[in-house]
Design a protein around this motif. Structure first.
Motif, PDB file in Angstrom:
ATOM      1  N   THR A 132       0.813  -1.327  -0.054  1.00 12.33           N
ATOM      2  CA  THR A 132      -0.008  -0.076  -0.085  1.00 12.33           C
ATOM      3  C   THR A 132       0.931   1.212   0.039  1.00 12.33           C
ATOM      4  O   THR A 132       1.756   1.389   0.813  1.00 12.33           O
TER       5      THR A 132
ATOM      6  N   LYS B  26      -0.705   4.410  -0.700  1.00 14.08           N
ATOM      7  CA  LYS B  26      -1.583   5.747  -0.269  1.00 14.08           C
ATOM      8  C   LYS B  26      -2.904   4.937   0.230  1.00 14.08           C
ATOM      9  O   LYS B  26      -3.498   4.023  -0.413  1.00 14.08           O
TER      10      LYS B  26
ATOM     11  N   GLU C  25      -8.725   7.646  -8.838  1.00 14.02           N
ATOM     12  CA  GLU C  25      -7.294   7.512  -9.385  1.00 14.02           C
ATOM     13  C   GLU C  25      -7.372   7.323 -10.857  1.00 14.02           C
ATOM     14  O   GLU C  25      -6.454   6.519 -11.148  1.00 14.02           O
TER      15      GLU C  25
ATOM     16  N   LYS D 274      -0.233  -0.466 -10.671  1.00  9.98           N
ATOM     17  CA  LYS D 274      -0.993  -0.280  -9.581  1.00  9.98           C
ATOM     18  C   LYS D 274      -2.303  -0.962  -9.369  1.00  9.98           C
ATOM     19  O   LYS D 274      -2.842  -1.642 -10.059  1.00  9.98           O
ATOM     20  N   ARG D 275      -2.539  -1.051  -8.039  1.00  8.90           N
ATOM     21  CA  ARG D 275      -3.816  -1.817  -7.904  1.00  8.90           C
ATOM     22  C   ARG D 275      -4.641  -0.874  -6.982  1.00  8.90           C
ATOM     23  O   ARG D 275      -4.147  -0.543  -5.981  1.00  8.90           O
ATOM     24  N   ILE D 276      -5.937  -0.582  -7.312  1.00  3.90           N
ATOM     25  CA  ILE D 276      -6.625  -0.132  -6.326  1.00  3.90           C
ATOM     26  C   ILE D 276      -7.748  -0.808  -5.776  1.00  3.90           C
ATOM     27  O   ILE D 276      -8.280  -1.616  -6.232  1.00  3.90           O
TER      28      ILE D 276
ATOM     29  N   GLU E 271      -7.399   1.638  -0.694  1.00  2.41           N
ATOM     30  CA  GLU E 271      -5.901   1.642  -0.674  1.00  2.41           C
ATOM     31  C   GLU E 271      -5.167   1.513  -2.302  1.00  2.41           C
ATOM     32  O   GLU E 271      -5.739   0.915  -3.254  1.00  2.41           O
ATOM     33  N   VAL E 272      -4.366   2.239  -2.341  1.00  2.00           N
ATOM     34  CA  VAL E 272      -3.684   2.368  -3.653  1.00  2.00           C
ATOM     35  C   VAL E 272      -2.337   1.715  -3.365  1.00  2.00           C
ATOM     36  O   VAL E 272      -1.562   2.099  -2.779  1.00  2.00           O
ATOM     37  N   GLN E 273      -2.386   0.577  -4.416  1.00  2.00           N
ATOM     38  CA  GLN E 273      -1.132  -0.212  -3.919  1.00  2.00           C
ATOM     39  C   GLN E 273      -0.405  -0.282  -4.954  1.00  2.00           C
ATOM     40  O   GLN E 273      -0.686  -0.348  -6.327  1.00  2.00           O
ATOM     41  N   GLU E 274       1.095  -0.589  -4.995  1.00  3.44           N
ATOM     42  CA  GLU E 274       1.997  -0.880  -5.936  1.00  3.44           C
ATOM     43  C   GLU E 274       2.719  -2.291  -5.705  1.00  3.44           C
ATOM     44  O   GLU E 274       3.092  -2.504  -4.802  1.00  3.44           O
TER      45      GLU E 274
END
Lengths: 364, 393
Positions: free
Chosen positions: A58, A60, A78, A96-98, A110-113
């Protein structure tokens, strides 16, 4: 052309071999790595995550209310569009995964990378907990201290030593005397006795457990170290006599005869000449018997019984599997405690062990 | 004068000899007494001591090993001091006697005693009957405790025993064959590889691991988690990564009896190294000319392996296979630790343990032990035949 084919076949051979070796080593390696991982880590991720791998992290966290999103309609977060169900599962876009975490009303976004990472939280706590009997304090990942009971495998380790060392040396001593007599002495019923030894080589020890246990009850040997030494001696003796006879009977006749002419007694010849000359055969059987006794579970279970002060490591480990079937931080460390000594013996004395195996080994 | 002198000398030497003999006799009596006293003192110390545990462990080791060595030394001393003929007659029995006594007590007599036990009910012999006093037999036969072959009949008609027999057959067929197969494969591959030593050591390594330890290792391989959680067992992680659903493998009743294979894998893992070592040595014993001749005749590597090497080491393969068969026949620890015999994984040895020590039915337990013994009798006969053919003894 021929050279290339040779190169190819050697590549195939080595490739297949590496594959087999990996297959054989991975289970032990996984256990070994896991025994140093923290309790939380073992339960939440596979041991292979200690290797570099890509994991969603995560970067953000967004507040649903601040963004003013309506989970019952199609949302744009996003720059990604989707409904609640899709976001709940996580929508991937590029690197990215939201993801919507939580329920509709109280969730967050959660904005995940996807990032390269390793799970390296190693600890010795598992071993401390397994080895020491006292209650001990550990610090959890959240920084809290927790008091947990230890498993006191040190006692079991000492018991295993107390069982294994005499149960290795006594049968060798007795078998060496007998093998010497079979090889270099003449006495009535010699052949008949040796036939008995050969016949008993493959007799399953299960046959002896009930009668011997009832004898032990009468003699008060039940649950004593003497009792289990004698039991292991009895069950390992046939093979020991057989192997040592094969070796001792091939010693040069002239050397022993010249010792007798010089007036040496059988006892002197045995102690001063035969034993030193047979060191390699004795050692190879010793390793065999030591590993057998140390790793034995059944004989200890029957003759040492349930007294916790007497239990050996295999019994303790089996108990742990029963009571802590899913506490892998205890089981992995416990298993390694039971394995460490035989592994050291095995690796350092492998050559003797192989020699002993090649001398022929059928055990009852 | 000379005569008298020599006579006197003889007289003196006779006296001296008598003295020496008395001293020796005293020593022969005193030394064993001291030795026995020391051994007994050690026994008492171990029994009642509250010393630190490592002290007790140390004393036990020294006492156990030292005690046996001292006993040999003492008895040899006594026998050596006997008159010549008797010394020569008795000495072999000092050497071979303890071994024979222990073998008889621990293996030979139990065969006989267990056979008798298997003819009685769960409580064993009725009071007053002993298989060593067969004349008490009528008392036994009138007692209701004597059940004849009923234990065998019950055993063989029980579903669970039939399952155990089937499982043991699976163990023998898959366990020993695959151990031998993998052992042979590794031996053959390593023989042509630069990494021979390392690879052989690593494959051999599991031999040092106990069944209980191996049980934990493989339980960890088979751990199953609910489908929505991350799998921490390697096998299920791979299954899920390939798109499958996680299963409890060895405890997976739906595929019975094939869930036994997941237990058998453990023994293959442990025993392949054993087979490999024996095969590797046998392969190295093949004369180089034989293989060279095959090459010159244009045989491919595979042909050389199957047509020359394999027949050459057939004897070793059969011996190794037999050893592993005997071993898998008695398999106990793995099953006991992994499943406890549940999920249709009982084998003969686990049933034996359950009957003898959990259910405390000595009659049934003994009957099962006799079945195990009968299964190894062909190998025993083969060993004895081999021995008789050896002229040298």
């Amino acid at each position: 052309m021929k050279k290339r084919r040779k190169w190819l076949s050697s590549g195939l051979i080595n490739g297949a071999l590496v594959l087999l070796v990996l297959l054989w080593s991975v289970p032990t390696f996984g256990l070994f790595v896991s025994s140093f991982r923290t309790r939380e880590d073992i339960q939440t991720s596979g041991w292979w995550t200690v290797f570099p791998h890509r994991e969603w992290q995560t970067t953000k966290t967004l507040n649903v209310k601040e963004l003013g999103l309506d989970p019952n309609s199609i949302m744009t977060i996003e720059g990604v569009q989707g409904d609640f169900k899709q976001f709940r599962k996580g929508i991937e876009k590029g690197n990215k995964r939201i993801q919507w975490v939580g329920n509709k009303r109280l969730g967050r976004i959660e904005v995940q990378e996807r990032k390269w990472t390793v799970n390296w939280h190693f600890t010795l706590d598992n071993y401390k907990q397994v080895l020491f009997g006292r209650e001990m304090e550990i610090t959890t990942a959240k920084g809290e201290t927790e008091t947990i009971p230890g498993q006191d495998m040190t006692q079991a380790f000492l018991n295993s030593l107390t069982v294994s060392i005499p149960a290795t040396i006594i049968p060798i001593l007795i078998a060496a005397f007998a093998a010497y007599a079979f090889a270099w002495m003449n006495f009535p019923a010699r052949r008949l006795m040796f036939i008995l030894v050969v016949g008993l080589l493959v007799v399953p020890l299960q046959i002896a457990l009930v009668p011997i246990l009832s004898d032990y009850n009468k003699l008060g040997l039940n649950g004593t170290f003497l009792g289990i030494w004698l039991a292991h001696t009895g069950f390992g003796l046939a093979l020991a006599i057989y192997l040592l006879y094969n070796y001792i009977s091939t010693l040069p006749r002239e050397m022993l005869e010249s010792a007798f002419i010089d007036g040496a007694s059988h006892f002197t010849v045995f102690v001063r000449l035969v034993l030193p000359l047979s060191v390699s055969a004795l050692a190879s059987f010793a390793i065999f018997q030591f590993l057998w006794v140390w790793n034995d579970y059944l004989v200890a279970l029957v003759f040492l019984g349930n007294d916790p002060t007497n239990k050996v490591v295999t019994q303790r480990l089996a108990d742990l599997t029963g009571t802590f079937g899913n506490a892998w931080h205890i089981l992995t460390a416990g298993a390694f405690v039971t394995m460490v000594l035989p592994l050291i013996v095995f690796i350092s004395l492998q050559r003797y062990f192989v020699r002993g195996l090649l001398a022929g080994s059928i055990k009852g | 004068m000379a005569l008298y002198d020599s006579g006197n000398e003889r007289h003196e030497s006779a006296l001296a000899r008598l003295g020496a003999w008395l001293v020796r006799l005293a020593l022969a009596a005193v030394i064993p007494l001291i030795a026995f006293a020391a051994i007994y003192a050690g026994y008492i110390f171990l029994k009642n001591s509250h010393a630190p545990k490592w002290v007790i462990a140390g004393v036990a080791i020294v006492w156990g090993v030292g005690g046996f060595a001292v006993l040999y030394w003492v008895f040899n001393g006594i026998v050596e001091k006997l008159p010549g003929v008797w010394s020569e007659r008795l000495l072999p029995f000092v050497f071979v006697g303890p071994a024979m006594a222990i073998l008889t007590w621990y293996l030979a007599l139990p065969v006989y005693r267990t056979f008798w036990l298997s003819l009685f009910d769960r409580d064993g012999f009725p009071p007053g009957f002993s298989p060593f006093r067969p004349w008490t037999w009528p008392a036994g036969i009138h007692s209701s405790a004597f059940v004849g072959l009923a234990n065998y009949i019950t055993t063989f008609t029980q579903d669970i025993f039939q399952v155990a027999i089937r499982n043991n057959l699976m163990w023998i067929v898959f366990g020993s064959t695959l151990s031998v197969g993998f052992g042979l494969l590794v031996a053959a591959l390593a023989d042509r590889s630069k990494f021979e030593r390392v690879s052989k050591s690593l494959i051999f390594l599991p031999m040092a691991i106990s069944f209980v330890g191996a049980g934990v290792i493989w339980r960890f391989m088979y751990v199953v988690r609910p489908p929505n959680q991350p799998q921490i067992g390697l096998l299920n992680a791979i299954t899920v990564a390939l798109g499958g659903t996680p299963h409890p493998w060895d405890k997976w009743v739906d595929i019975a009896p094939w869930n036994n294979l997941f237990l058998i894998v453990i023994v293959i893992w442990l025993q392949a190294g054993f087979a490999m070592v024996l095969f590797s040595a046998a392969l190295k014993g093949i004369p180089e000319e034989l293989i060279e001749a095959g090459r010159i005749d244009g045989a491919s590597e595979l042909q050389i392996f199957f047509r020359i090497m394999l027949p050459y080491i057939m004897g070793t393969i059969i011996t190794t296979w037999t050893t592993i068969v005997i071993f898998t026949l008695k398999i106990f620890d793995v099953v006991w630790v992994m499943t406890g015999g549940q999920y249709g994984t009982h084998v003969i040895a686990t049933l034996f343990y359950r009957q003898s020590f959990t259910a405390r039915n000595s009659g049934m337990g003994s009957a099962i032990a006799i079945v195990l013994l009968l299964a190894v009798i062909p190998v025993m006969i083969y060993n004895l035949k081999q021995f008789r053919e050896k002229e040298a003894f």
